[in-house]
Motif scaffolding. Structure first.
Motif, PDB file in Angstrom:
ATOM      1  N   LEU A 175       8.871  -4.340  -9.339  1.00  0.00           N
ATOM      2  CA  LEU A 175       7.415  -4.323  -9.226  1.00  0.00           C
ATOM      3  C   LEU A 175       6.954  -4.630  -7.803  1.00  0.00           C
ATOM      4  O   LEU A 175       5.968  -4.065  -7.321  1.00  0.00           O
ATOM      5  N   ALA A 176       7.652  -5.541  -7.127  1.00  0.00           N
ATOM      6  CA  ALA A 176       7.286  -5.844  -5.744  1.00  0.00           C
ATOM      7  C   ALA A 176       7.553  -4.641  -4.846  1.00  0.00           C
ATOM      8  O   ALA A 176       6.799  -4.377  -3.899  1.00  0.00           O
ATOM      9  N   LEU A 177       8.624  -3.893  -5.131  1.00  0.00           N
ATOM     10  CA  LEU A 177       8.897  -2.686  -4.354  1.00  0.00           C
ATOM     11  C   LEU A 177       7.813  -1.631  -4.570  1.00  0.00           C
ATOM     12  O   LEU A 177       7.456  -0.895  -3.647  1.00  0.00           O
ATOM     13  N   VAL A 178       7.288  -1.555  -5.784  1.00  0.00           N
ATOM     14  CA  VAL A 178       6.204  -0.609  -6.053  1.00  0.00           C
ATOM     15  C   VAL A 178       4.983  -0.965  -5.202  1.00  0.00           C
ATOM     16  O   VAL A 178       4.306  -0.085  -4.661  1.00  0.00           O
ATOM     17  N   ALA A 179       4.705  -2.263  -5.078  1.00  0.00           N
ATOM     18  CA  ALA A 179       3.582  -2.689  -4.238  1.00  0.00           C
ATOM     19  C   ALA A 179       3.813  -2.272  -2.787  1.00  0.00           C
ATOM     20  O   ALA A 179       2.880  -1.829  -2.097  1.00  0.00           O
ATOM     21  N   GLN A 180       5.057  -2.399  -2.304  1.00  0.00           N
ATOM     22  CA  GLN A 180       5.368  -1.954  -0.943  1.00  0.00           C
ATOM     23  C   GLN A 180       5.206  -0.438  -0.812  1.00  0.00           C
ATOM     24  O   GLN A 180       4.715   0.061   0.203  1.00  0.00           O
ATOM     25  N   ALA A 181       5.627   0.291  -1.841  1.00  0.00           N
ATOM     26  CA  ALA A 181       5.477   1.743  -1.816  1.00  0.00           C
ATOM     27  C   ALA A 181       4.000   2.127  -1.747  1.00  0.00           C
ATOM     28  O   ALA A 181       3.613   3.051  -1.023  1.00  0.00           O
ATOM     29  N   ALA A 182       3.159   1.407  -2.491  1.00  0.00           N
ATOM     30  CA  ALA A 182       1.721   1.687  -2.456  1.00  0.00           C
ATOM     31  C   ALA A 182       1.154   1.431  -1.064  1.00  0.00           C
ATOM     32  O   ALA A 182       0.330   2.213  -0.564  1.00  0.00           O
ATOM     33  N   ASP A 183       1.589   0.349  -0.427  1.00  0.00           N
ATOM     34  CA  ASP A 183       1.133   0.074   0.941  1.00  0.00           C
ATOM     35  C   ASP A 183       1.541   1.208   1.882  1.00  0.00           C
ATOM     36  O   ASP A 183       0.764   1.629   2.753  1.00  0.00           O
ATOM     37  N   ALA A 184       2.770   1.702   1.720  1.00  0.00           N
ATOM     38  CA  ALA A 184       3.243   2.781   2.585  1.00  0.00           C
ATOM     39  C   ALA A 184       2.448   4.060   2.342  1.00  0.00           C
ATOM     40  O   ALA A 184       2.091   4.776   3.291  1.00  0.00           O
ATOM     41  N   ILE A 185       2.134   4.364   1.099  1.00  0.00           N
ATOM     42  CA  ILE A 185       1.366   5.573   0.785  1.00  0.00           C
ATOM     43  C   ILE A 185      -0.029   5.487   1.401  1.00  0.00           C
ATOM     44  O   ILE A 185      -0.562   6.476   1.927  1.00  0.00           O
ATOM     45  N   ARG A 186      -0.622   4.301   1.375  1.00  0.00           N
ATOM     46  CA  ARG A 186      -1.954   4.137   1.975  1.00  0.00           C
ATOM     47  C   ARG A 186      -1.928   4.335   3.488  1.00  0.00           C
ATOM     48  O   ARG A 186      -2.952   4.678   4.102  1.00  0.00           O
ATOM     49  N   SER A 187      -0.758   4.123   4.087  1.00  0.00           N
ATOM     50  CA  SER A 187      -0.661   4.259   5.544  1.00  0.00           C
ATOM     51  C   SER A 187      -0.518   5.715   5.987  1.00  0.00           C
ATOM     52  O   SER A 187      -0.607   6.006   7.181  1.00  0.00           O
ATOM     53  N   ALA A 188      -0.289   6.625   5.053  1.00  0.00           N
ATOM     54  CA  ALA A 188      -0.087   8.036   5.408  1.00  0.00           C
ATOM     55  C   ALA A 188      -1.426   8.698   5.711  1.00  0.00           C
ATOM     56  O   ALA A 188      -2.487   8.209   5.299  1.00  0.00           O
ATOM     57  N   PRO A 189      -1.407   9.818   6.406  1.00  0.00           N
ATOM     58  CA  PRO A 189      -2.651  10.515   6.727  1.00  0.00           C
ATOM     59  C   PRO A 189      -3.409  10.937   5.477  1.00  0.00           C
ATOM     60  O   PRO A 189      -2.816  11.180   4.412  1.00  0.00           O
ATOM     61  N   ALA A 190      -4.724  11.004   5.585  1.00  0.00           N
ATOM     62  CA  ALA A 190      -5.563  11.455   4.471  1.00  0.00           C
ATOM     63  C   ALA A 190      -5.131  12.848   4.030  1.00  0.00           C
ATOM     64  O   ALA A 190      -4.778  13.692   4.850  1.00  0.00           O
ATOM     65  N   GLY A 191      -5.148  13.066   2.741  1.00  0.00           N
ATOM     66  CA  GLY A 191      -4.765  14.368   2.202  1.00  0.00           C
ATOM     67  C   GLY A 191      -3.305  14.474   1.827  1.00  0.00           C
ATOM     68  O   GLY A 191      -2.881  15.485   1.251  1.00  0.00           O
ATOM     69  N   THR A 192      -2.505  13.438   2.144  1.00  0.00           N
ATOM     70  CA  THR A 192      -1.087  13.454   1.758  1.00  0.00           C
ATOM     71  C   THR A 192      -0.962  13.341   0.237  1.00  0.00           C
ATOM     72  O   THR A 192      -1.553  12.457  -0.376  1.00  0.00           O
ATOM     73  N   ARG A 193      -0.204  14.244  -0.365  1.00  0.00           N
ATOM     74  CA  ARG A 193       0.038  14.205  -1.804  1.00  0.00           C
ATOM     75  C   ARG A 193       1.541  14.212  -2.054  1.00  0.00           C
ATOM     76  O   ARG A 193       2.302  14.831  -1.301  1.00  0.00           O
ATOM     77  N   LEU A 194       1.938  13.502  -3.101  1.00  0.00           N
ATOM     78  CA  LEU A 194       3.353  13.325  -3.391  1.00  0.00           C
ATOM     79  C   LEU A 194       3.685  13.758  -4.810  1.00  0.00           C
ATOM     80  O   LEU A 194       2.858  13.639  -5.728  1.00  0.00           O
ATOM     81  N   LEU A 195       4.891  14.238  -4.975  1.00  0.00           N
ATOM     82  CA  LEU A 195       5.443  14.582  -6.288  1.00  0.00           C
ATOM     83  C   LEU A 195       6.573  13.609  -6.593  1.00  0.00           C
ATOM     84  O   LEU A 195       7.490  13.434  -5.790  1.00  0.00           O
TER      85      LEU A 195
END
Length: 295
Positions: free
Chosen positions: A200-220
């Motif tokens: 769960l803590a890693l998921v929180a880190q992943a969310a932080d990393a996703i927020r740092s990406a440029p606007a419009g970035t989408r992931l599968l």
């Protein structure tokens, strides 16, 4: 003097009297014989559990514990933390449950937990798991409160804090983001679609990393698969795990529009397939979860 034969009516009446007497004797015998007792089923002891979930200020709790005294202790801790109208739920008493090692520290911890909105905490045996969407500062406060209230117990989930809590993730290109996410050792509970408590803590880190990406970035997210003899269930779990990870990312503040999901039941590469084509077969050793950019 000739003996008169009884009439037909008399013979029938006498026969009925004999039958009634016989039935009464049998009934008495049955009444004196104790009914067979059903065999007693011995149940194995299990760990007492408690979960408390805050949803926008409304609190739901559920518990299975060992005694009425433990139930009273939980109710008093929740009442002191939330008052009489904010929390509702159900507490089941089962004398096969083990003692709750977290009960004594519960009142102290709930004082801090009740100040956080959008968090969830669960207790089982000697483990306490924090989940939901508390902020980094709230996670640190809850960690400190848990260490004080539950010395010796194992703290999991969002209690795990990054080594440098003040650091912020660097801005990542979409390609670098996908690469970094794929290096995270995210795990799921065995045989389940749920993200493991340790991840769960890693998921929180992943969310932080996703927020740092440029606007419009989408992931599968392509769900992982553990190959067994039941290929259909393997593919079902693959999709379910991708969806579970998406839910956890949403709980951590990621927009649902940013994340798509696929399972191995869709195709080996996460793309739709021709319905007439044979279903994809996972590699014999399974396949890890992966993040891909949506072009």
């Amino acid at each position: 003097m000739p003996v008169p034969f009884p009439s037909r009516r008399s013979r029938i009446r006498n026969l009925l009297l004999i039958l009634c007497a016989a039935i009464a004797i049998v009934a008495c015998d049955r009444a004196s014989t104790p009914a067979p007792q059903a065999p007693t089923i011995q149940r194995e002891p299990f760990d007492a559990t408690l979960s408390v979930v805050d949803n926008s200020g409304r609190v739901r709790f559920d518990a299975i514990i060992d005694t009425a005294a433990t139930k009273t202790g939980i109710e008093q801790a929740l009442l002191a933390a939330y008052g009489p109208n904010r929390a509702d739920g159900f507490i089941q008493v089962d004398n096969v449950a083990r003692e709750a090692p977290w009960l004594s520290g519960l009142p102290e911890f709930m004082k801090t937990f009740s100040t956080v909105t959008g968090a969830a905490v669960s207790f089982k045996a000697n483990t306490v798991v924090l989940s939901g969407n508390p902020s980094p500062d709230q996670r640190r406060a809850l960690r400190a409160a848990a260490e004080q209230a539950f010395p010796g117990l194992r703290l999991q989930g969002l209690f795990d804090l990054p080594a440098d809590p003040e650091s912020k993730p660097a801005s990542l290109s979409p390609e670098a983001l996908a690469k970094n996410l794929n290096q995270m050792p995210l795990q799921f509970k065995p045989g389940s679609g749920q993200v493991s408590d340790d991840s769960l803590a890693l998921v929180a880190q992943a969310a932080d990393a996703i927020r740092s990406a440029p606007a419009g970035t989408r992931l599968l997210i392509v769900g992982p698969v553990v190959a067994t003899a039941d290929t259909g269930n393997d593919m079902f779990l693959s999709k379910q795990r991708a969806e579970a990870l998406k839910v956890q990312l949403i709980l951590n503040g990621i927009s649902p529009a940013v994340i798509d999901t696929r399972g191995w039941g869709d195709s080996a590469d996460g793309k739709p397939v021709d319905p007439a084509a044979p279903p994809p077969v996972p590699p014999p050793g399974g396949a890890p979860m992966r993040f891909e950019l949506v072009r």
